[in-house]
Design an enzyme around this catalytic site. Structure first.
Site, PDB file in Angstrom:
ATOM      1  N   CYS A   1      20.578  70.110   9.900  1.00 43.92           N
ATOM      2  CA  CYS A   1      21.372  69.209  10.576  1.00 43.92           C
ATOM      3  C   CYS A   1      20.349  68.845  11.895  1.00 43.92           C
ATOM      4  O   CYS A   1      19.356  68.356  11.839  1.00 43.92           O
ATOM      5  CB  CYS A   1      22.608  69.481  10.751  1.00 43.92           C
ATOM      6  SG  CYS A   1      23.599  67.979  10.823  1.00 43.92           S
TER       7      CYS A   1
ATOM      8  N   HIS B   1      24.956  71.323   5.651  1.00 42.80           N
ATOM      9  CA  HIS B   1      25.169  72.868   6.274  1.00 42.80           C
ATOM     10  C   HIS B   1      25.758  73.775   5.165  1.00 42.80           C
ATOM     11  O   HIS B   1      26.794  73.762   4.916  1.00 42.80           O
ATOM     12  CB  HIS B   1      26.308  72.813   7.411  1.00 42.80           C
ATOM     13  CG  HIS B   1      25.991  72.208   8.701  1.00 42.80           C
ATOM     14  ND1 HIS B   1      25.466  72.908   9.641  1.00 42.80           N
ATOM     15  CD2 HIS B   1      26.194  70.754   8.933  1.00 42.80           C
ATOM     16  CE1 HIS B   1      25.466  71.651  10.765  1.00 42.80           C
ATOM     17  NE2 HIS B   1      25.776  70.664  10.316  1.00 42.80           N
TER      18      HIS B   1
ATOM     19  N   GLU C   1      25.417  76.601   5.274  1.00 40.62           N
ATOM     20  CA  GLU C   1      26.274  78.019   6.059  1.00 40.62           C
ATOM     21  C   GLU C   1      27.567  77.585   6.288  1.00 40.62           C
ATOM     22  O   GLU C   1      28.327  78.761   6.551  1.00 40.62           O
ATOM     23  CB  GLU C   1      25.409  78.106   7.449  1.00 40.62           C
ATOM     24  CG  GLU C   1      25.408  77.447   8.521  1.00 40.62           C
ATOM     25  CD  GLU C   1      24.710  75.950   8.153  1.00 40.62           C
ATOM     26  OE1 GLU C   1      24.024  75.682   7.165  1.00 40.62           O
ATOM     27  OE2 GLU C   1      24.699  75.336   9.188  1.00 40.62           O
TER      28      GLU C   1
END
Ligand code: GLN
Length: 201
Positions: free
Chosen positions: A84, A179, A181
């Site tokens: 990002c 994302h 994560e």
């Protein structure tokens, strides 16, 4: 990386979702370092540029004299994963930059910041990423950029159903708009660690 000891991966920790990357990488068995100063770039086998706010990270990188050493390491071929805002930092060109905003560059793409508009600022998507087997990744898009131009030496590794490019790579860099994560899927990080291993052969 000496012998079979695990690599050491830095996470740029000036701002953004550092802890989420750290948790995923540790789960994959690598050493991690939160990088807040230029001297902490030494001895890394790879680097993650997290999500957050690219204009703030850009300002802090310059303020803390980290921009030039970081650019030198990227030019020297250190593998890097940008998610990002991290993708925005890697891009050679940005649309929708704030006045004076710069990037590290090195990835020959143009990215459009906040490309999904203010009404749909975040959403979850299932994304197929080239090189990652199994079901699509469950990912979060949070005020995400899209890639609007892909240059020489850059391959598209992920698109949304509408054709928007949300993942790219070159020989040392992986950049994604989303994302993994945040949702905790570690397969993109595994793909990145393969690039790190290849760079050490
Ligand atoms: N819109 C942010 C930027 O321009 C990126 C958002 C994110 O990293 N989730 O930096």
């Amino acid at each position: 990386m000496a012998g079979s000891s695990p690599p050491t991966i830095g996470i740029l920790a000036l701002q953004g979702d550092v802890a989420e990357h750290e948790a995923l990488l540790r789960g994959l068995g690598v050493n991690t370092v939160q990088v807040r100063r230029a001297d902490q770039l030494e001895g890394l086998d790879g680097l993650v540029l997290p999500g957050g706010e690219s204009s703030v990270m850009d300002k802090l990188l310059r303020l803390f004299d980290m921009k030039k050493p970081l650019q030198a390491m990227l030019r020297g071929g250190m593998p890097v994963l940008g998610t990002c805002a991290g993708l925005i930092l890697l891009a050679d060109e940005i649309e929708g930059a704030i006045t004076g905003q710069e990037t590290l560059g090195g990835l020959d793409v143009c990215v459009k910041r906040n490309a999904f508009g203010s009404q749909v600022e975040s959403r979850e998507e299932r994304v197929v990423v080239r090189g990652i087997g199994g079901p699509p990744l469950d990912v979060a898009l949070i005020r995400a950029p899209i890639v609007t131009r892909v240059g020489e030496g850059v391959d598209v590794i992920a698109t949304l159903d509408g054709g928007e490019i949300v993942g790219v790579e070159n020989s040392t860099m992986i950049g994604v708009s989303f994302h993994p994560e945040v949702s905790g899927d570690d397969r993109l990080h595994s793909l990145f660690l393969q690039k790190v291993a290849e760079s050490q052969r």
